[in-house]
Enzyme design. Structure first.
Site, PDB file in Angstrom:
ATOM      1  N   LYS A  13      19.880  35.800 -23.799  1.00  0.00           N
ATOM      2  CA  LYS A  13      18.922  35.637 -24.823  1.00  0.00           C
ATOM      3  C   LYS A  13      18.461  36.657 -25.439  1.00  0.00           C
ATOM      4  O   LYS A  13      18.758  37.456 -25.612  1.00  0.00           O
ATOM      5  CB  LYS A  13      17.733  35.828 -23.906  1.00  0.00           C
ATOM      6  CG  LYS A  13      17.982  35.078 -22.775  1.00  0.00           C
ATOM      7  CD  LYS A  13      16.524  34.495 -21.446  1.00  0.00           C
ATOM      8  CE  LYS A  13      16.275  33.160 -20.564  1.00  0.00           C
ATOM      9  NZ  LYS A  13      16.668  32.359 -21.049  1.00  0.00           N
ATOM     10  N   ARG A  37      20.505  26.129 -13.017  1.00  0.00           N
ATOM     11  CA  ARG A  37      21.193  24.456 -12.372  1.00  0.00           C
ATOM     12  C   ARG A  37      21.927  25.071 -11.301  1.00  0.00           C
ATOM     13  O   ARG A  37      22.412  24.727 -10.691  1.00  0.00           O
ATOM     14  CB  ARG A  37      20.925  23.511 -13.335  1.00  0.00           C
ATOM     15  CG  ARG A  37      22.530  24.235 -14.058  1.00  0.00           C
ATOM     16  CD  ARG A  37      21.810  22.970 -15.717  1.00  0.00           C
ATOM     17  NE  ARG A  37      21.029  23.476 -16.018  1.00  0.00           N
ATOM     18  CZ  ARG A  37      20.432  23.221 -17.494  1.00  0.00           C
ATOM     19  NH1 ARG A  37      21.430  22.161 -17.766  1.00  0.00           N
ATOM     20  NH2 ARG A  37      19.083  23.429 -18.183  1.00  0.00           N
TER      21      ARG A  37
HETATM   22  N1  BES Z   1      14.758  30.507 -16.836  1.00  0.00           N
HETATM   23  C1  BES Z   1      14.772  29.463 -18.039  1.00  0.00           C
HETATM   24  C2  BES Z   1      13.856  29.144 -18.441  1.00  0.00           C
HETATM   25  C3  BES Z   1      12.910  29.937 -18.856  1.00  0.00           C
HETATM   26  C4  BES Z   1      12.276  30.164 -20.179  1.00  0.00           C
HETATM   27  C5  BES Z   1      11.606  29.769 -17.475  1.00  0.00           C
HETATM   28  C6  BES Z   1      11.252  30.315 -20.306  1.00  0.00           C
HETATM   29  C7  BES Z   1      10.496  30.187 -17.847  1.00  0.00           C
HETATM   30  C8  BES Z   1      10.312  30.382 -19.300  1.00  0.00           C
HETATM   31  C9  BES Z   1      16.235  29.539 -17.664  1.00  0.00           C
HETATM   32  O1  BES Z   1      17.504  29.969 -16.652  1.00  0.00           O
HETATM   33  C10 BES Z   1      16.828  28.702 -19.790  1.00  0.00           C
HETATM   34  O2  BES Z   1      17.380  30.127 -19.494  1.00  0.00           O
HETATM   35  N2  BES Z   1      16.886  28.032 -19.797  1.00  0.00           N
HETATM   36  C11 BES Z   1      17.489  27.512 -20.749  1.00  0.00           C
HETATM   37  C12 BES Z   1      18.424  26.224 -20.465  1.00  0.00           C
HETATM   38  C13 BES Z   1      19.257  26.251 -22.094  1.00  0.00           C
HETATM   39  C14 BES Z   1      20.278  27.289 -21.721  1.00  0.00           C
HETATM   40  C15 BES Z   1      20.744  24.668 -22.147  1.00  0.00           C
HETATM   41  C16 BES Z   1      16.348  26.795 -21.694  1.00  0.00           C
HETATM   42  O3  BES Z   1      15.447  26.471 -21.064  1.00  0.00           O
HETATM   43  O4  BES Z   1      16.341  27.517 -23.354  1.00  0.00           O
HETATM   44 MN    MN Z   2      18.848  31.377 -18.267  1.00  0.00          MN
END
Ligand code: BES
Ligand code: MN
Ligand code: ZN
Length: 488
Positions: A264, A338
């Protein structure tokens, strides 16, 4: 904060609820006379009209029954719903929390209203100060007890009991989400869960060896870049009829989500301490059920991992063999929630044959874009369950909004090499995440998935009942859903 219910007010501050445009309540008359009409004067002077949340503060003369009197606007009596009552309780607490006084007695109307106002005060009184060593005394709340004076203290006490249990669940969920990831990691989290045995919950913790035996390679894949051992936490509350299929609550417990190799961006990454918010909702709900001795069978399962980049971490391109036997091509290691949930969901069904499953997860950023911070996204294969959760959410102020599922979305998960990939492209990110989970739901299994990424924590302006970064979303919604649908 000590909360009690009495029928005689005795405290440093005596508060009264005043309807909008209304008169001084009967209960205030004695104090008003004793003080030479100071209360009725306060009611007329200034801009106090009894609008919800308005306050008028009265310094009482020496020799009065209390040091101060507080008039609190209750808004219009008609249409004063549960949310309004909770807000009033929160405002009462907040207005006097740092007043220098210790005790407040608040005169309210009926027992149910008193209980709801008390809940609001309790929710507002939450603090997370464990990591502050330099807090000045004047910044610590002085108010340590509120008693609520109502027509029937006994009934109010009884009405508050289950609400109090729910609030304890909220507190626990907030603590877990607020805790920093160096102190809350899968192992320490599992130990915290073990302490819940003192409330009568049956606890089981599985480590990596056991998870490997169960074939939970998808969940293990996520944790494999972390030096912390992944854990599956299982909590059981069997308060219902023996033999009744349990309800299952499943939570995403990513104690920290760096994104893994699909790292990230740095800005705001610290928020990913809260990526175990789904699991916190489950743990909090289990505590609430135990505390109020719910007459239902409920199992809670939380997949606890840390998603780290490392020489050992899973790579984009890796193919994982899940507990269900289905294979998953990892195209983005940041879509890890997931990967955890699919194995926990599968194990939950195999092991417990639940009557219904509700999973909760801070699963996608896309749901924050779609619904913002005021509704969790709900995905379900069952209309009745959708109605039940919607109603429970409205009743407790933890709202959910139904989102669609469908085979067209599912197609986005096609992989060149494996049964599926773990991302579905740019469009409908929250829906494809839910579709992914649904691939691990067995035929006929009633199931709902709540994407709580937008509501587990909120920055900026919030309800007065939500004072810390972590909202503690979930326990009261789940507790209410079970109370209304699985206990006769
Ligand atoms: N934990 C994150 C989702 C999230 C984002 C929670 C912001 C709370 C605030 C999750 O694991 C994630 O990183 N999701 C990605 C999925 C993508 C790579 C398909 C996302 O939402 O960007
Ligand atoms: Mn994630
Ligand atoms: Zn995540």
């Amino acid at each position: 904060m000590k909360i009690t219910f009495t029928d005689a007010a005795k405290a440093d501050i005596i508060g009264f609820l005043v309807d909008q445009g209304g008169k001084l309540p009967k209960a205030a008359e004695a104090l008003d006379q004793e003080s030479g009409g100071l209360l009725s004067e306060a009611l007329k002077s200034g801009r106090f009209e009894g609008k919800e949340g308005q306050q008028a503060f009265v310094v009482l003369p020496k020799g009065s029954a209390a040091k101060r009197a507080l008039l609190v606007g209750g808004g219009k009596a008609k249409g004063r719903n549960e949310r309004a009552l909770e807000r009033i309780g929160a405002v009462v607490y907040k207005s006097q929390a740092n007043s220098g006084f210790k005790s407040l007695a608040m005169t309210v109307g009926g027992a149910d209203d008193a209980a709801r106002i008390a809940l609001g005060a309790k929710l507002a009184a939450y603090r997370f100060d464990d990591y502050r060593t330099k807090l000045k005394d004047e910044d610590k709340p002085s108010l340590t007890s509120i008693s609520f004076v109502s027509e029937d203290a006994k009934a109010a006490r009884a009405a508050f009991k289950p609400l109090d249990a729910g609030a304890d669940g909220t507190y626990l969920a907030r603590d877990l989400v607020n805790m920093p990831p160096n102190d809350l990691y899968p192992g320490s989290y599992a130990e915290k869960i073990e302490t819940l045995a003192e409330h009568g919950l049956e606890i089981e913790i599985l480590g990596e060896k056991e998870l490997a035996k169960l074939g939970m390679n998808s969940m293990l894949g996520v944790g494999q870049g972390s030096v912390k051992e992944s854990k599956l936490g299982i909590m059981k509350w069997m308060g219902g009829k023996a033999g009744d299929a349990p309800v299952a609550l499943v939570g995403k417990g990513v104690c920290f989500d760096t994104g893994g190799i699909s790292l990230k961006p740095g800005a705001g990454m610290e928020d990913m301490r809260g990526d175990m918010g789904g699991s916190a909702a489950v743990v909090g709900a289990m505590l609430a059920l135990a505390k109020r001795k719910a007459k239902a069978n409920v199992v809670g399962l939380v997949g606890l991992v840390e998603n780290m980049p490392d020489g050992d971490a899973i790579r984009p391109g890796d193919i994982l063999r899940s507990a269900s036997g289905q294979t998953i091509e990892v195209q983005n290691t940041d879509a890890e929630g997931r990967l955890v949930l699919c194995d926990v969901l599968w194990y939950t069904q195999e092991k417990y044959k639940p009557a219904a499953i509700v999973d909760l997860a801070t699963l996608t950023g896309a749901i924050v874009i779609g619904l913002g911070h005021h509704h969790a996204g709900m995905f379900t294969n069952n209309d009745k369950l959708a109605d039940q959760l919607t109603a429970a959410g409205l009743a407790e102020g933890e709202r959910v909004w139904r989102m669609p599922l469908g085979p067209e979305y599912d197609k986005q998960l096609k992989s060149k090499f494996a049964d599926m990939r773990n991302i579905g492209g740019r469009a409908a990110g929250s829906i494809t995440a839910a579709q992914f989970l649904q691939r691990f739901i067995q035929d006929g299994q009633t199931w709902a998935h709540l994407d709580i990424a937008g509501v587990a924590w909120v920055e900026g302006e919030k309800a007065p009942t939500d004072p810390s970064w972590a909202s503690g979303f979930g326990p009261r919604l789940l507790d209410r859903w079970i109370a209304d649908n699985y206990e006769s």
